[in-house]
Design an enzyme around this catalytic site. Structure first.
Site, mmCIF file in Angstrom:
data_model
loop_
_atom_site.group_PDB
_atom_site.id
_atom_site.type_symbol
_atom_site.label_atom_id
_atom_site.label_comp_id
_atom_site.label_asym_id
_atom_site.label_seq_id
_atom_site.Cartn_x
_atom_site.Cartn_y
_atom_site.Cartn_z
ATOM 1 N N GLY A 486 -1.997 -13.217 -10.188
ATOM 2 C CA GLY A 486 -2.399 -13.197 -11.583
ATOM 3 C C GLY A 486 -2.953 -11.853 -11.999
ATOM 4 O O GLY A 486 -3.271 -11.005 -11.167
ATOM 5 N N ASP A 487 -3.022 -11.649 -13.320
ATOM 6 C CA ASP A 487 -3.651 -10.437 -13.836
ATOM 7 C C ASP A 487 -4.234 -10.710 -15.202
ATOM 8 O O ASP A 487 -3.988 -11.740 -15.822
ATOM 9 C CB ASP A 487 -2.663 -9.268 -13.877
ATOM 10 N N GLY A 488 -5.048 -9.788 -15.637
ATOM 11 C CA GLY A 488 -5.659 -9.882 -16.946
ATOM 12 C C GLY A 488 -5.567 -8.555 -17.650
ATOM 13 O O GLY A 488 -4.742 -7.704 -17.307
ATOM 14 N N ASN A 489 -6.427 -8.366 -18.637
ATOM 15 C CA ASN A 489 -6.381 -7.124 -19.395
ATOM 16 C C ASN A 489 -6.864 -5.931 -18.580
ATOM 17 O O ASN A 489 -6.404 -4.811 -18.775
ATOM 18 C CB ASN A 489 -7.237 -7.263 -20.659
ATOM 19 N N PHE A 490 -7.791 -6.184 -17.661
ATOM 20 C CA PHE A 490 -8.392 -5.072 -16.924
ATOM 21 C C PHE A 490 -8.208 -5.177 -15.417
ATOM 22 O O PHE A 490 -8.603 -4.264 -14.698
ATOM 23 C CB PHE A 490 -9.901 -4.989 -17.218
ATOM 24 N N VAL A 493 -4.805 -9.520 -9.521
ATOM 25 C CA VAL A 493 -5.287 -10.296 -8.378
ATOM 26 C C VAL A 493 -4.148 -10.492 -7.386
ATOM 27 O O VAL A 493 -3.049 -10.918 -7.758
ATOM 28 C CB VAL A 493 -5.847 -11.662 -8.829
ATOM 29 N N LYS A 508 -9.232 -8.898 -5.992
ATOM 30 C CA LYS A 508 -9.238 -8.555 -7.411
ATOM 31 C C LYS A 508 -9.481 -7.061 -7.544
ATOM 32 O O LYS A 508 -10.493 -6.538 -7.071
ATOM 33 C CB LYS A 508 -10.329 -9.344 -8.148
ATOM 34 N N ASP A 600 -17.486 -17.359 -20.681
ATOM 35 C CA ASP A 600 -16.014 -17.385 -20.761
ATOM 36 C C ASP A 600 -15.462 -18.554 -19.949
ATOM 37 O O ASP A 600 -14.499 -18.401 -19.195
ATOM 38 C CB ASP A 600 -15.433 -16.066 -20.265
#
Length: 750
Positions: A486-490, A493, A508, A600
């Site tokens: 997975g990944d996010g904006n910043f 993983v 991470k 969050d």
């Protein structure tokens, strides 16, 4: 002090001795009479000598019984020598003065052993052939008392101090003796107070600070005053000026006798304990605190207080303040923290309604029935009239004006549990806020899979813009790199595996270049996670900070996140939802007890462990990128739109309860597959307006097979007013979460 019979020491002499004492110039007696008297005295002296050892044994036994030092035999002999010299100085004939445990004629004296006795009576008996005379010599024995100090008298009297828990106005406090002999250091007192508080109340950590009742910090034992009360603060909390347990017994009435410790322990156990402490279930005491009287004879008795645990559960009630119509309508959240007794509920109501006449003395239901016991607040009625000392007009006061009825209906609308028919298409889940990379099956991936390990690592990292040489050496040498999960904006993983044990972990990698101006969020995430240790919170194994990236090795959960699970099954049964909300509630309770807000909470940040049939076994809270410690109201607008609380949007300041709102949204989604607040095409402005309004439905057919118990829980978690919204502990205390749904038929009708 018991009385000891002390055998008198008789001094025997002939008649000449008596005559010499009375008239020193008298003539000398005949020789034959003197010889006979000497023989009698000599026989008495021999008998006394034979019994001397018995005297010593009696004295030693008395010394052991009294636990105090006594005069030795040699000292007693010295005293007898002094007496002998005193009397023989006036004798003309030879006289034998002996010491004996008892006179020859059986006479004895009794000497008190109490500390107040200051005299020692010595009886001197003088025998002659024709008769006997007694000479009693009484002398003060202060010098003997000095040689027998009272070992039971302490060198310094212990101070009698009462300690309260900071900010807890319902905790009755604990009274302990404090002295320099008992506590050699201030830290030792902290340790003892921490232990005592943990046995009776839930505290976020060890006691670190002590304040006086005015908020002044105490820095040494010498600053403590006898008979005063003080406040214990944990984890450097600021002093909270509240009225600490006004109904408790005054300190002046408490004693430090042998009965004081059982009394304090019994009083401390009255306060209800939280059912969850650090994720572990603990019992609650079946007793309730009997607070200070209300002045009108509150009918709280022992037989009723024993049922407190069974009747008290989190609940929001509506209060109508007495006064000129239309009267003010307010709401109050009742739970185990503020409702351990009937009097405590009256105190809580008083603080909310703020009557002009002062304290709330009488409470009535909407139908005019007097509320006389604790259980009345937790039955079918949820609207109450609050009165002070004013007279009540039953014909008029219990009638509602149209404005009052409208206000109550608006409140009940936000607590609606009845289903409504859903018009239009079924609402949908919002778009997932982060990307998930499924395993690739193309030829390039196949080639990468068959390549050497370092080449595969390089391929994975190159796709993310990270070079393999940039990985910290301790991570590169300890773990093998796996697929991207997975990944996010910043951040991105990876799944990694320990080279020796084969255990799986998550790596991470946070790109600092994408977090310009927000580096404090990264620091806060690491700082918070290092403090956490809970079975339903992801553990931080290792953190490495470099110039360009932050590397976090985290606990790995095989089932993925909750968002993917919802996408696959659409909706969960109540039993499965109960497991997940229990675990989430436990994690939030742990966080909030430490003063940490997540900010969050959403399905993407909840990781689940599944069995072979796809059932959820465990849920863990992850991603603390927005988490922070709460010391005052927060105003930063952050979070995910679907799960954001109304106070964040209104920018009026928020605290820990925004996590409860987000958890309520998630529970709603688990049961029906879509959120309670939606907007067409996921437009934010209409969505935010719906959230601020706080109005939502339980539409059929999606809610037709779902019980009222979980609806009631959701309604209490999604209260727009944070003051009456459930706390994380209230979620765990709710009967649906516990699994005791038999209660709902009588106590949760709306």
């Amino acid at each position: 002090m018991e009385l000891d019979k002390v055998k008198t020491h008789s001094l025997h002499c002939n008649a000449a001795v008596l005559s010499s004492l009375q008239a020193p110039t008298s003539a000398t007696s005949p020789q034959s009479f003197t010889s006979k008297a000497n023989a009698v005295a000599e026989a008495a002296f021999i008998e006394n000598s034979n019994q001397q050892q018995n005297v010593q044994k009696d004295l030693n036994s008395h010394n052991r019984d009294c636990d105090s030092p006594v005069s030795s035999t040699s000292e007693l002999e010295k005293e007898f020598d002094d007496l002998r010299k005193l009397h023989t100085s006036s004798l003309t004939n030879s006289v034998v003065v002996g010491k004996s445990t008892g006179s020859l004629n059986g006479d004895y004296s009794i000497t008190s052993a109490t500390s107040k006795t200051k005299t020692l009576e010595s009886v001197v008996t003088i025998n002659s052939a024709t008769g006997s005379a007694c000479l009693t010599i009484a002398s003060t024995a202060d010098h003997i008392k000095k040689r027998i100090p009272n070992s039971r008298t302490p060198t310094r009297k212990a101070l009698r101090i009462k300690f309260y828990r900071n900010g807890d106005r319902f905790y009755p406090g604990v009274t302990i003796p404090v002295s320099n002999e008992r506590y050699r250091s201030f830290e030792r007192l902290f340790e003892d107070l921490t232990r005592l508080l943990e046995e009776n109340v839930k505290i976020p950590g060890a006691v670190r600070t002590i304040y006086n009742m005015c908020g002044k910090k105490i820095t040494s034992l010498d600053e403590l005053e006898d008979g005063q009360s003080y406040v214990c603060s944990c984890n450097n909390e600021n002093f909270k000026k509240v009225e600490y347990n006004p109904g408790s017994q005054p300190l002046s009435n408490l004693t430090l006798t042998n009965n004081s410790r059982p009394y304090n322990q019994r009083l401390a156990k009255h306060r209800p304990a939280s059912p969850l402490k650090n994720g572990l279930l603990v019992g609650s005491s079946p007793l309730a605190v009997c607070g200070g009287g209300t002045g009108n004879g509150s009918p709280l008795i022992a037989s009723k207080s024993s049922d407190r645990v069974t009747v008290v559960h989190p609940r929001i009630v509506t209060l109508i303040r007495s006064g000129t119509k239309p009267r003010r309508i307010m709401r109050l959240l009742l739970n185990k923290r503020n409702s351990p007794s009937f009097d405590h509920v009256l105190t809580a109501i008083t603080q909310v309604v703020r009557l002009d006449t002062g304290y709330v003395r009488k409470v009535f239901t909407l139908s005019g029935i007097s509320v006389v016991q604790l259980s009345d607040f937790f039955e079918s009625d949820d609207v109450f009239f609050a009165y002070g000392t004013e007279r009540i007009n039953t014909a008029e006061d219990f009638k509602l004006e149209p404005e009052e009825l409208k206000a109550i209906n608006v409140i009940r609308k936000t607590m609606r549990t009845a289903g409504t028919t859903c018009k239009g298409p079924k609402p949908k889940m919002p778009i997932k806020s982060k990307k998930v990379y499924p395993p690739s099956v193309n030829s390039e991936a196949f080639k990468a899979a068959t390549a050497p390990e370092d080449d595969r690592h390089a391929t994975l990292l190159t796709s993310t813009g990270i070079e393999i040489n940039e990985l910290p050496s301790n991570i590169r040498s300890t773990y093998t790199l796996g697929k991207i999960i997975g990944d996010g904006n910043f951040a991105i993983v990876f799944k990694i595996k320990h080279r020796q044990t084969g255990d799986s972990y998550a790596l991470k990698i946070i790109d600092k270049n994408k977090c310009k101006g927000k580096e404090h969020y990264i620091d806060a995430e690491v700082r918070v996670m290092k403090k956490l240790n809970h079975p339903h919170i992801i553990s931080l194994i290792l953190s490495v900070d470099q110039n360009t990236n932050m590397y976090l090795v985290l606990e790995y959960v095989s089932g993925g996140d909750l968002f993917d699970a919802i996408t696959q099954v659409t909706r969960f049964a109540e039993s499965q939802s109960r497991i997940m909300i229990r675990h989430l509630g436990a994690a939030m309770t742990y966080l909030h007890s430490m003063g940490i807000v997540h900010r969050d909470i959403k399905p993407e940040n909840l990781l689940v462990k599944l069995d072979e049939h796809g059932n959820v076994l465990e849920l863990k809270l992850a991603d603390f990128g927005l988490a922070c410690e709460v010391n005052d109201l927060l105003y930063a607008v952050c979070g995910t739109p679907t799960y954001v609380a109304p106070e964040i949007l209104l920018e009026v300041g928020y605290g820990l309860k925004i996590d409860v709102w987000a958890a309520g949204i998630i529970l709603y989604i688990l049961l029906c597959g879509f959120p309670p607040f939606v907007a067409p095409d996921n437009q934010q402005e209409p969505l935010f307006d719906a959230i601020i309004s706080g109005i939502y439905e339980f539409p059929d057919p999606y809610w037709s097979d779902i019980g009222d118990g979980v609806r009631d829980l959701i309604a209490n978690m999604l209260q727009s007013d944070p003051d009456v919204r459930f706390t994380s502990e209230d979620i765990l205390d709710h009967y649906w979460t516990i699994g005791n749904e038999g209660n709902e038929c009588t106590t949760y009708k709306r």
